[in-house]
Enzyme design. Structure first.
Site, mmCIF file in Angstrom:
data_model
loop_
_atom_site.group_PDB
_atom_site.id
_atom_site.type_symbol
_atom_site.label_atom_id
_atom_site.label_comp_id
_atom_site.label_asym_id
_atom_site.label_seq_id
_atom_site.Cartn_x
_atom_site.Cartn_y
_atom_site.Cartn_z
ATOM 1 N N HIS A 77 41.139 35.551 41.642
ATOM 2 C CA HIS A 77 40.127 34.445 41.503
ATOM 3 C C HIS A 77 39.168 34.176 42.500
ATOM 4 C CE1 HIS A 77 38.634 30.142 40.460
ATOM 5 N NE2 HIS A 77 39.265 30.299 39.406
ATOM 6 N N HIS A 124 39.939 32.905 45.799
ATOM 7 C CA HIS A 124 40.529 33.790 46.763
ATOM 8 C C HIS A 124 39.215 34.695 47.719
ATOM 9 C CE1 HIS A 124 44.018 33.926 44.144
ATOM 10 N NE2 HIS A 124 44.471 33.439 45.300
ATOM 11 N N LYS A 129 48.145 37.203 38.554
ATOM 12 C CA LYS A 129 47.165 36.515 38.098
ATOM 13 C C LYS A 129 46.068 37.272 38.695
ATOM 14 C CE LYS A 129 49.290 31.999 39.092
ATOM 15 N NZ LYS A 129 49.282 30.786 39.874
#
Length: 579
Positions: free
Chosen positions: A142, A145, A139
Site C-alpha cells: 500500500h 508503506h 496484502k
C-alpha cells in the site's frame, strides 16, 4: 575545506582565551547565504561560549562579543573579524577560500567531500540496525508503506555514509490473527487458479471479503481463531498455505523495492519469533513481571506506582502471543545475533505507544541496551490517489508518477534525446515522490499533490534532477578540459563565492541530519544549492570564456555536481545525467 578554516579560527580563539581548540569547534558554524548578498563565512556564538563556561554567563552579550573580537587579530587566513548581535563573524581570505574549497580530493574521489569533518567525531559509531518498510504479508504494498520504506532507506544511507556498519532489515508482518482471517477466508473464497494469475490482488480480495463476513458472523471469527491456533501448533496444512502466501508476497515486494532503488540485508518476520515469544513470556513470569488480568490475559504493569493504571497485554486468554510479545523476542534475538550498538524502528506515529511499552518492558527484563533503541515516527499522507481514484497501491503510484513525468518531458522544449525515456521518467518521478515527502518534518501529515510534485520549476525532485543533468551535460561538453588545474583568483565573483559558502555548510547539514534523523535539512540544503547553481550558471559561462577562466568555472560546477549527487544518493535518489 570547512575543517581547515574551523581549525584555524579555533586555534586563534584557543590562543586568546587559553582554552583547548576543541572547545570552540561546536560554537563555530558556517553562515547561511543569501543570493546577491555578501556575508561572512563563519560565526561564533557568544551564548555557546557562556553555556560551556569559557566566558562569564553574566554581562551584556554584545559587549562580550565586541571585546573578544577586538582581541582577535587578522592574519593570512582570516581577513576580517566583526561583532554583531552576540555573534563574532569571520571572513576568510578569498583566494585561499576558493583554493581550499575546490582543491582536488585524494584519488580525485569527490564522494568524500565534507566527510572528514571533526563534527562527526562525537557521533555514535558502530553497528546500526534499521528496521523499516515492514509491510504485511498477503496484502498489496500500500502507498502508506512508502513513507516507512523511503525514510528508513534515508536513515540507513546516512548512517552508512558517516561510517556506521548498517544492517538493513525488513521485518515482515507475517504472523498474527490476520492470518487466521486470511486462512479461513481462503478456504471459503480462495482459488489456486486466481492465485497463480494475480497473486496479491486475489489475496487482497479474499482478505476484504472475509473481513466483511467476520463483521456479522461469529462462525467466521471462530474459524479465523481456529486457523491461527493451528498455525501456532504447526499444523502442516495451515503452515503450507501460510508459506505459499509468504513466498508470493516477498517476491512481489522485491520487484517494487527494485523500482525504488531500495535493498535489504535481511528479510525477517514475526513468524521467526513465535517460539521465542513463549520464552519471553516465561522470563516475564519468572521475573514476577507477568500478571493475569480479570479477563484472563497476561499483562505487564507499566504504571510508575505499580497500581495497574497502565498495563501492556502480552498474552491472549487462550495463550497465544501478540505483536508486542513477538517484538520483544525479536529485539532480544537481534541483540544476540547482530550485537548492534543502536536499533532504529521506522513506523508511523500511531505506534508510538507500542514502542514506549516495548522499550520499557525490555529495560524491566534487565536489558540496558534498550536505551539505545529508538522509534522514528512519521505522519500520514493525505490524498494520494491515482486517476481512477480507487484504493492506492504503491505500484499504481509509481506507474502514474512515471507516466505523468514522461508526458511532462515530452512537452518540454529542453528535454534531450534519451536512450531510455521510460527509465529516466521513472527515476525522476520517484525523486519527485521522495522530495515531496521529505521537505517537512517527518512527524507531520502532508497533502499529496501530483501537479506541484512534478513541476520542473520550484522546490521539487524534478528541479534537483534537472540541475544535476544540466551540470553533467556541461561537464560532458568540456570533457577535454582539465578542471583539476585551476587558478583560484579567477573565481572571486560573488555568485561563485556564494556557491562555495553554501558548500561550507554540507558537513553541518549532515551532522544535523544525523542528530535528529530528519531528511528536511539535507533536502533544503540541496534545493538551495540548485538555486545558487542556476544563478552561477547564468553569470559564469564556461563556453566562450578564456581557457583559464573556463577551467576555473568548470571546477566550481564539477564540485557542485558531485555534492548534489552525493546528497541525492543519501536521500535515496538515483541522479540522472540526461533529461
Amino acid at each position: 575545506m570547512a575543517n581547515f578554516f574551523r581549525r584555524r579560527i579555533a586555534a586563534k580563539l584557543s590562543r586568546t582565551l587559553q582554552q583547548h581548540e576543541d572547545v570552540f569547534t561546536p560554537a563555530l558554524s558556517a553562515v547561511p547565504v543569501f543570493k546577491k548578498q555578501k556575508t561572512a563565512d563563519f560565526k561564533l556564538s557568544i551564548n555557546a561560549l557562556r553555556a560551556s563556561g569559557v566566558l562569564p554567563s553574566s554581562g551584556d552579550v554584545q559587549l562580550q562579543a565586541e571585546d573578544l573580537a577586538a582581541q582577535l587579530k587578522q592574519d593570512s587566513v582570516v581577513e576580517n573579524i566583526s561583532a554583531d548581535r552576540g555573534m563574532i563573524n569571520f571572513t576568510v581570505n578569498r583566494r585561499l577560500f576558493v583554493e581550499k574549497m575546490l582543491e582536488p580530493l585524494e584519488n580525485q574521489d569527490d564522494t568524500k567531500f565534507g566527510l572528514n569533518s571533526e563534527l562527526f567525531n562525537n557521533l555514535k559509531r558502530g553497528t546500526t540496525l534499521v528496521e523499516y518498510s515492514s509491510p504485511n504479508i498477503a496484502k498489496k504494498f500500500h502507498a502508506g508503506h512508502l513513507r516507512s520504506t523511503i525514510i528508513g532507506n534515508f536513515i540507513a544511507n546516512l548512517k552508512q555514509t558517516l561510517g556506521n556498519n548498517v544492517i538493513r532489515m525488513n521485518y515482515l508482518g507475517d504472523w498474527g490473527m490476520q492470518f487466521g482471517l486470511l486462512g479461513a477466508g481462503f478456504a471459503q473464497f480462495g482459488s489456486q487458479e486466481k492465485l497463480k494469475q494475480n497473486p496479491l490482488q486475489h489475496l487482497f480480495e479474499v482478505y476484504v471479503q472475509v473481513n466483511k463476513e467476520a463483521e456479522h458472523s461469529e462462525e467466521v471469527k471462530q474459524n479465523a481463531r481456529d486457523f491461527f491456533r493451528q498455525l501456532e501448533q504447526h499444523d502442516s496444512h495451515a503452515v503450507s498455505l501460510w508459506q505459499q502466501f509468504r513466498d508470493i508476497t516477498v517476491s512481489e515486494y522485491q520487484h517494487i523495492y527494485k523500482r525504488l532503488g531500495v535493498h535489504f540485508d535481511i528479510y525477517s518476520g514475526e513468524s521467526e519469533h513465535q517460539g521465542q515469544a513463549q520464552e519471553v513470556v516465561q522470563q516475564l513470569r519468572s521475573g514476577g513481571l507477568l500478571k493475569t488480568s480479570e479477563k484472563g490475559t497476561g499483562v505487564v504493569d507499566l504504571s510508575p506506582d505499580g497500581d495497574g493504571s497502565s498495563v501492556c497485554t502480552v498474552l491472549r486468554s487462550d495463550g497465544t502471543t501478540l505483536y508486542i510479545t513477538r517484538d520483544l523476542a525479536a529485539a532480544v534475538d537481534r541483540k544476540q545475533k547482530y550485537h548492534f550498538d543502536e536499533m532504529i524502528y521506522v513506523t508511523d506515529k500511531s505506534q508510538a505507544t507500542h514502542f514506549q511499552q516495548l522499550f520499557q518492558i525490555l529495560l524491566a527484563m534487565g536489558h540496558p541496551w534498550a536505551e539505545s533503541c529508538q522509534h522514528v515516527p512519521f505522519g500520514l499522507v493525505r490524498g494520494m490517489k491515482t486517476r481512477t481514484g480507487e484504493v492506492v497501491f504503491l505500484e499504481d503510484v509509481l506507474d502514474e508518477a512515471r507516466t505523468r513525468m514522461l508526458h511532462n518531458m515530452s512537452q518540454s522544449k529542453t528535454t534531450k534525446e534519451l536512450d531510455d525515456p521510460e527509465a529516466t521518467a521513472e527515476k525522476v518521478g520517484i525523486s519527485a515522490l521522495i522530495i515531496q515527502d521529505f521537505k517537512g518534518p517527518l512527524y507531520s501529515d502532508y497533502n499529496f499533490d501530483w501537479d506541484r510534485m512534478l513541476q520542473a520549476q520550484g522546490d521539487t525532485g524534478v528541479f534537483l534532477q534537472y540541475t544535476h543533468a544540466r551540470l553533467c551535460s556541461l561537464i560532458r561538453r568540456n570533457i577535454e578540459m582539465d578542471a583539476a588545474t585551476f587558478d583560484p583568483s579567477l573565481l572571486l565573483e560573488q555568485s561563485s563565492v556564494t556557491v562555495l559558502q553554501h558548500l561550507l555548510r554540507y558537513d553541518e547539514v549532515l551532522y544535523q541530519s544525523a542528530q535528529d534523523l530528519q531528511p528536511k535539512h539535507l533536502v533544503n540544503f540541496l534545493l538551495k544549492l540548485c538555486h545558487l547553481i542556476a544563478t552561477a550558471h547564468r553569470e559564469l559561462p564556461v563556453k566562450g570564456s578564456p581557457q583559464e577562466v573556463a577551467q576555473a568555472r568548470l571546477r566550481l560546477f564539477s564540485r557542485s555536481c558531485s555534492v548534489l549527487a552525493n546528497g541525492m544518493r543519501i536521500l535515496g535518489i538515483t541522479p540522472v545525467d540526461k533529461m
